[in-house]
Design an enzyme around this catalytic site. Sequence first.
Site, PDB file in Angstrom:
ATOM      1  N   HIS A   1     -10.106  -4.677  11.462  1.00 49.99           N
ATOM      2  CA  HIS A   1     -10.330  -4.488   9.825  1.00 49.99           C
ATOM      3  C   HIS A   1     -11.155  -3.974  10.372  1.00 49.99           C
ATOM      4  O   HIS A   1     -12.035  -3.923   9.393  1.00 49.99           O
ATOM      5  CB  HIS A   1     -10.519  -5.759   9.292  1.00 49.99           C
ATOM      6  CG  HIS A   1      -9.124  -6.982   9.147  1.00 49.99           C
ATOM      7  ND1 HIS A   1      -8.247  -7.192   9.576  1.00 49.99           N
ATOM      8  CD2 HIS A   1      -8.700  -6.716   7.156  1.00 49.99           C
ATOM      9  CE1 HIS A   1      -6.858  -7.440   8.244  1.00 49.99           C
ATOM     10  NE2 HIS A   1      -7.990  -8.195   7.229  1.00 49.99           N
TER      11      HIS A   1
ATOM     12  N   GLU B   1       0.812  -1.200   0.015  1.00 52.53           N
ATOM     13  CA  GLU B   1      -0.165   0.163  -0.017  1.00 52.53           C
ATOM     14  C   GLU B   1       0.816   1.260  -0.432  1.00 52.53           C
ATOM     15  O   GLU B   1      -0.087   2.195  -0.276  1.00 52.53           O
ATOM     16  CB  GLU B   1      -0.888  -0.175   0.940  1.00 52.53           C
ATOM     17  CG  GLU B   1      -2.351  -1.191   0.868  1.00 52.53           C
ATOM     18  CD  GLU B   1      -1.670  -2.170   1.629  1.00 52.53           C
ATOM     19  OE1 GLU B   1      -0.636  -2.544   2.158  1.00 52.53           O
ATOM     20  OE2 GLU B   1      -2.520  -3.141   1.501  1.00 52.53           O
TER      21      GLU B   1
END
Lengths: 462, 350
Positions: free
Chosen positions: A265, A196
């Site tokens: 998450h 990322e």
Amino acid sequence: MPVNILMPALSPTMEEGKLAKWLKKPGDAIKSGDVLAEIETDKATMEVEAVDEGVLSKILVPEGTENVKVNTPIAVIAGDVEDATASAGSEERAESAPPVVAPAAQSTGAPASAPAIPAAPKSAAPADAEIPAGTNMVTMTVREALRDAMAEEMRRDADVFVMGEEVAEYQGAYKVTQGLLQEFGAKRVIDTPITEHGFAGIGVGAAMAGLKPIVEFMTFNFAMQAIDQIVNSAAKTLYMSGGQMGCPIVFRGPNGAAARVAAQHSQDYAAWYSNIPGLKVVSPYSAADAKGLLKSAIRDPNPIIFLENEIMYGQSFEVPEIADYLVPIGKAKVARSGKDVTIVTWSIGMRYALNAAAELEKEGIDVEVIDLRTIRPMDTATIVESVKKTGRCITIEEGYPQSGVGAEIAARLMTEAFDYLDAPVIRITGKDVPMPYAANLEKLALPSIAEIVAAAKAVLYR
Amino acid sequence: MPATRAAPATKAARKPAAAKTNLPVTPPATFTKEQELEAYRIMLLIRRFEEKSGQMYGMGLIGGFCHLYIGQEAVVTGMQMASKEGDAVITGYRDHGHMLACGMAAKGVLAELTGRRGGLSKGKGGSMHMFSKEKHFYGGHGIVGAQVSLGTGLAFAHKYRGNDNVSLTYFGDGASNQGQVYESFNMAELWKLPVVYVIENNRYAMGTAVTRASAQTDFSRRGISFNIPGEQVDGMDVRAVKAAADKAIAWCRAGNGPYILEMQTYRYRGHSMSDPAKYRTREEVQKVRDESDPIEMVRNRILAQKFAGEDDLKKIDADVRNIVNEAAEFATSDPEPDPSELYTDILVES
């Protein structure tokens, strides 16, 4: 002992699916690992494997059945041939067991929890000023709306491309980029490695050079790896260059809690990014807004954080059939008119708000719901206008309470609508804890309709 | 017996691990008279500009952090001599030399250092954050290593547009240890992006010597696991830099993907103006200055080859001093930005 085969959950957020095909028929011997059936969700088709041995004695849900709820018994396996004949009318007493699910995009192997909140009821929304009267409406999911927005903008402007993990050949981890590779090719729909920080930086560099990247994060939880490039490079370059060099880029992906994916998450980043000058932060609820806002975001010459929600991807809404449907960034929408209390929220928060509004209506409380749609720049005027009418405000967000978006709204109302407030602003937020895994605790950690109903009564002194 | 255990036979045949680089070192370029004089002029401008910056910092005219490029001039000068119009340049915070070599006006750079409205970023960027769209200079970045991913993105844009320009992405030995550098290396090679990674190894990451921070101190080898070729270059010799740059840029332009150049260089001053540089001896600095100063090397060659005489060089010196003095005059007399500038350039108004 006969065993019920249950409709399996194929992802953390799956609530129902289509029983596409039976690959076994009554009387067939079943071994553990045999593929029994195929199930289609809005994301993928998957195989259902048997766990138990025996004979398939009865099919309870015929193939082609749509909207089969998770955990519905779909077939019965008898332990042996005698059971198979004996069980014909006794499946009610059968011991239920979910089957194993074969290759799954998001499979955790665990049954999905019931969704925290039901889909929102249809509400008495005022006519949408952005949609001309008489416009033909088509029903589509948020997922399809987002895909169409990207496809339309990619057709319109060759400088627009999309990059991220699994966006191309896999068709998107959540299938939001479905079909884009086939239409636009590998030059413009780019699978990245799981890096990322690196690919966010490459996207920003490409934007500084004048391209218009759409960077998909599989979820915004993973964008924390990249937040330096988002904040220090994308958001600040225009200012640091004295206005010479902008960064026309969209960072998009699901944000906030999905279902049962726990602390790492399940985090809402709306407040984080809304703290940064140089960014615009957009977070739609409906499919129409998802489409119109994403198209506007791609055209915007500034860096945009576009926060989606995994639970909302499969939800269907009416979308206007307009050739080039744009929704302006920075404009909130009154999604439900009311006179007693204002609820301000956005994205999945709208489901809580509209459900609570329906509850409150039964008790004679008339709720106005504002869908913020853009968190930064915030449309304070629309909130203030509503509060002038109702004198009361409740904010809803799944994010943490401290320094949250609700806190910002409360502060703005203090300075801009103090004289109109008849009660303190109440913030309904995610609780001040990392997201727990256990179903009951997860439910407690998120906002609830009961909390909103109680808050509405509190601000109305009832 | 597992196959991996059968190694001893091949082990002996393996190349010695000490192989310095994965490509032979490129011999220095032969410079024409014009090239020698051009290199001399650019390096001298950077040197004098940085000396002036240091002086003005000491007088309180420049604030914040200020990282001088003195000693490293040959790197950016040689690289720029090998590049062409449209090639993108990006670097970290030790960036004044890169701007001058890219042709950005000394006045604009120095006025930015003093935070004045005529600065290249209207006084809003400062020493570490300056940009020029016109000169394809993309900053000027204050976060160590961030420019490596950004520079890879500039190369991505070149490839996307199908032109044959390259991205010259500069970073130091310190930044070379950042994770995003390797994420970028991986994608650059995977996608064959035209980026020359110029690692300016000046031997110290702030106050930490290379050997105390880096497990692999041969930075030209840092791309090996991604199959990116690299070589070590005498970064004090502008001809060596130019030759290596020619080779690396040609490699990228031809569509072969990225290339790494480790420039072995040295900064004479501290990491920033506020660094007393106690981590090395005066003798160490003096030795480099005496034996391998990049400007002295060119000067000596020019005189030896009679490309110019002392008087001609004095004239160049005077011209350069003039440019720097004018810039200093402008940077101290130009007003600060108007207070209304506080709220401009945050978003592009569409």
